[in-house]
Write a protein that holds these residues in place. Structure first.
Motif, mmCIF file in Angstrom:
data_model
loop_
_atom_site.group_PDB
_atom_site.id
_atom_site.type_symbol
_atom_site.label_atom_id
_atom_site.label_comp_id
_atom_site.label_asym_id
_atom_site.label_seq_id
_atom_site.Cartn_x
_atom_site.Cartn_y
_atom_site.Cartn_z
ATOM 1 N N ASP A 24 0.780 -1.374 -0.267
ATOM 2 C CA ASP A 24 -0.033 -0.248 -0.344
ATOM 3 C C ASP A 24 1.283 1.662 0.104
ATOM 4 O O ASP A 24 0.629 2.295 -0.769
ATOM 5 N N VAL A 25 1.797 1.334 0.940
ATOM 6 C CA VAL A 25 2.758 2.468 0.238
ATOM 7 C C VAL A 25 3.717 2.734 -0.692
ATOM 8 O O VAL A 25 3.582 3.430 -0.648
ATOM 9 N N ILE A 26 4.106 1.704 -0.743
ATOM 10 C CA ILE A 26 4.533 1.730 -2.272
ATOM 11 C C ILE A 26 3.358 2.330 -3.529
ATOM 12 O O ILE A 26 4.124 2.872 -4.188
ATOM 13 N N ASP A 27 2.389 2.309 -3.346
ATOM 14 C CA ASP A 27 1.702 2.190 -4.483
ATOM 15 C C ASP A 27 1.318 3.906 -4.529
ATOM 16 O O ASP A 27 1.480 4.075 -4.946
ATOM 17 N N LEU A 28 0.812 4.409 -2.820
ATOM 18 C CA LEU A 28 1.036 5.190 -2.683
ATOM 19 C C LEU A 28 2.549 6.232 -2.666
ATOM 20 O O LEU A 28 2.667 7.605 -3.467
ATOM 21 N N LEU A 29 3.245 5.318 -2.909
ATOM 22 C CA LEU A 29 4.685 6.932 -3.518
ATOM 23 C C LEU A 29 4.512 6.836 -4.659
ATOM 24 O O LEU A 29 5.479 7.488 -5.005
ATOM 25 N N ALA A 30 4.426 5.774 -5.803
ATOM 26 C CA ALA A 30 4.067 6.061 -6.882
ATOM 27 C C ALA A 30 3.736 6.633 -7.589
ATOM 28 O O ALA A 30 3.679 7.554 -8.417
ATOM 29 N N GLU A 31 1.853 6.660 -6.817
ATOM 30 C CA GLU A 31 1.211 7.825 -7.070
ATOM 31 C C GLU A 31 1.498 9.336 -6.520
ATOM 32 O O GLU A 31 1.533 10.377 -7.421
ATOM 33 N N ASN A 34 4.518 9.596 -9.818
ATOM 34 C CA ASN A 34 4.455 9.039 -10.533
ATOM 35 C C ASN A 34 5.312 8.500 -11.279
ATOM 36 O O ASN A 34 5.806 8.218 -12.275
ATOM 37 N N ILE A 35 5.597 7.271 -10.307
ATOM 38 C CA ILE A 35 6.552 6.728 -11.391
ATOM 39 C C ILE A 35 5.296 5.019 -11.930
ATOM 40 O O ILE A 35 4.435 5.489 -10.485
ATOM 41 N N LYS A 36 5.562 4.553 -12.456
ATOM 42 C CA LYS A 36 4.603 3.024 -12.864
ATOM 43 C C LYS A 36 4.837 2.198 -12.320
ATOM 44 O O LYS A 36 6.104 1.549 -12.640
ATOM 45 N N VAL A 37 4.753 1.263 -11.319
ATOM 46 C CA VAL A 37 5.270 -0.003 -10.756
ATOM 47 C C VAL A 37 4.546 -1.028 -11.522
ATOM 48 O O VAL A 37 3.966 -1.931 -11.277
ATOM 49 N N ARG A 43 10.783 -11.618 -10.578
ATOM 50 C CA ARG A 43 10.113 -12.038 -9.490
ATOM 51 C C ARG A 43 9.346 -10.815 -8.790
ATOM 52 O O ARG A 43 8.784 -11.065 -7.330
ATOM 53 N N ALA A 44 9.594 -9.835 -8.915
ATOM 54 C CA ALA A 44 8.531 -8.536 -8.526
ATOM 55 C C ALA A 44 7.993 -7.438 -9.676
ATOM 56 O O ALA A 44 8.601 -7.694 -10.332
ATOM 57 N N LEU A 45 7.184 -6.912 -9.228
ATOM 58 C CA LEU A 45 7.166 -5.600 -10.141
ATOM 59 C C LEU A 45 7.678 -4.538 -9.504
ATOM 60 O O LEU A 45 8.161 -3.938 -8.259
ATOM 61 N N CYS A 46 8.419 -3.700 -10.335
ATOM 62 C CA CYS A 46 8.935 -2.851 -9.989
ATOM 63 C C CYS A 46 8.914 -1.785 -11.423
ATOM 64 O O CYS A 46 7.977 -1.367 -12.222
ATOM 65 N N GLY A 47 9.106 -0.166 -10.115
ATOM 66 C CA GLY A 47 8.783 1.038 -11.150
ATOM 67 C C GLY A 47 10.320 1.960 -10.619
ATOM 68 O O GLY A 47 10.924 1.535 -9.569
ATOM 69 N N THR A 48 11.182 2.399 -11.959
ATOM 70 C CA THR A 48 11.990 3.324 -11.538
ATOM 71 C C THR A 48 11.088 5.008 -11.349
ATOM 72 O O THR A 48 10.958 4.920 -12.983
ATOM 73 N N GLY A 49 12.220 5.613 -10.882
ATOM 74 C CA GLY A 49 11.916 6.906 -10.777
ATOM 75 C C GLY A 49 12.321 7.905 -10.565
ATOM 76 O O GLY A 49 13.579 7.085 -9.566
ATOM 77 N N ILE A 50 12.725 9.450 -10.218
ATOM 78 C CA ILE A 50 12.979 10.158 -9.370
ATOM 79 C C ILE A 50 12.009 10.459 -7.945
ATOM 80 O O ILE A 50 10.918 10.536 -8.176
ATOM 81 N N LEU A 51 13.006 10.077 -6.812
ATOM 82 C CA LEU A 51 11.464 10.791 -5.477
ATOM 83 C C LEU A 51 13.178 11.591 -4.499
ATOM 84 O O LEU A 51 13.945 11.790 -4.447
ATOM 85 N N PRO A 61 8.000 -7.569 -4.326
ATOM 86 C CA PRO A 61 8.157 -8.956 -4.403
ATOM 87 C C PRO A 61 6.539 -9.716 -4.441
ATOM 88 O O PRO A 61 5.979 -9.052 -3.577
ATOM 89 N N GLN A 62 6.930 -10.477 -5.615
ATOM 90 C CA GLN A 62 5.873 -11.685 -6.013
ATOM 91 C C GLN A 62 5.843 -12.936 -5.685
ATOM 92 O O GLN A 62 5.115 -13.845 -5.893
ATOM 93 N N THR A 63 6.816 -12.781 -4.638
ATOM 94 C CA THR A 63 7.041 -13.941 -4.247
ATOM 95 C C THR A 63 6.386 -14.557 -2.729
ATOM 96 O O THR A 63 6.588 -16.012 -2.469
ATOM 97 N N PHE A 64 5.503 -13.506 -2.782
ATOM 98 C CA PHE A 64 4.511 -14.204 -1.409
ATOM 99 C C PHE A 64 5.423 -13.672 -0.092
ATOM 100 O O PHE A 64 6.759 -13.695 -0.530
#
Length: 186
Positions: A24-31, A34-37, A43-51, A61-64
């Motif tokens: 949830d926090v990664i989603d908020l940081l991405a929003e 403006n970083i697309k994750v 084995r993960a969803l990733c997004g590169t950007g500037i913070l 991580p998508q590994t559980f």
């Protein structure tokens, strides 16, 4: 580059559960930044950007949860990132009331299997952490069942407020201001 990983479990059935506050926090940081994750690698969803002027890789991580270290270890190795200085993990903590944060520079797994797996794959306990309180397990309730449950409406309001604070803390930490973040949010 700075790696920021949020822990959780993939698939819709785990969305908005206590165990998925890191996602949830990664989603908020991405929003917010403006970083697309949405890139699938290691084995993960990733997004590169500037913070806040710092190049970051946001990771889900998508590994559980309990195998998070497999994905994170591969990412740190691939990018040659020293975990002690350029890696942060966001995750749930049942020893904190809902909405409370605890920031640490290092430490043990404290019974959290996702962190235990990360320590095992990364080879050190020295990495930044933002723990998000999800509340103590009620007596007699199974721990796995509890962390996979959803928040009450009141608890959800508290943790969503904490997500914003966790984003502020992460922004300070990638700029090298971990002590300031600890003083402000612990």
């Amino acid at each position: 580059m700075f790696i920021i990983a949020g822990l959780g479990n993939p698939t819709r059935q785990y969305e908005k559960t206590r165990h998925n506050v890191g996602f949830d926090v990664i989603d908020l940081l991405a929003e917010k930044y403006n970083i697309k994750v949405n890139e699938k690698k290691h084995r993960a969803l990733c997004g590169t950007g500037i913070l806040e002027g710092q190049k970051v890789l946001l990771v889900k991580p998508q590994t559980f949860m309990n195998l998070s270290g497999e994905s994170i270890g591969a990412i740190l190795n691939y990018y040659k990132i020293p975990p002690e200085t350029n890696f942060m993990v966001l995750y749930d903590d049942i020893s904190l009331p809902p909405g409370r944060l605890r920031i640490r520079k290092k430490g043990s797994a404290g019974g959290h299997n996702g962190i235990k797996n990360i320590i095992s794959h990364v080879g050190t306990q020295e990495f930044l952490r933002i723990k998000i309180g999800v509340g103590e397990k009620p007596q007699g309730r199974d721990l796995a069942d509890y962390v996979l449950s959803r928040f009450s409406k009141e608890e959800r309001e508290l943790v969503e407020e904490a997500f914003g604070k966790a984003c502020e803390a992460a922004a300070m930490m990638v700029q090298g201001e971990t002590d300031r973040a600890m003083n402000q949010f612990n």
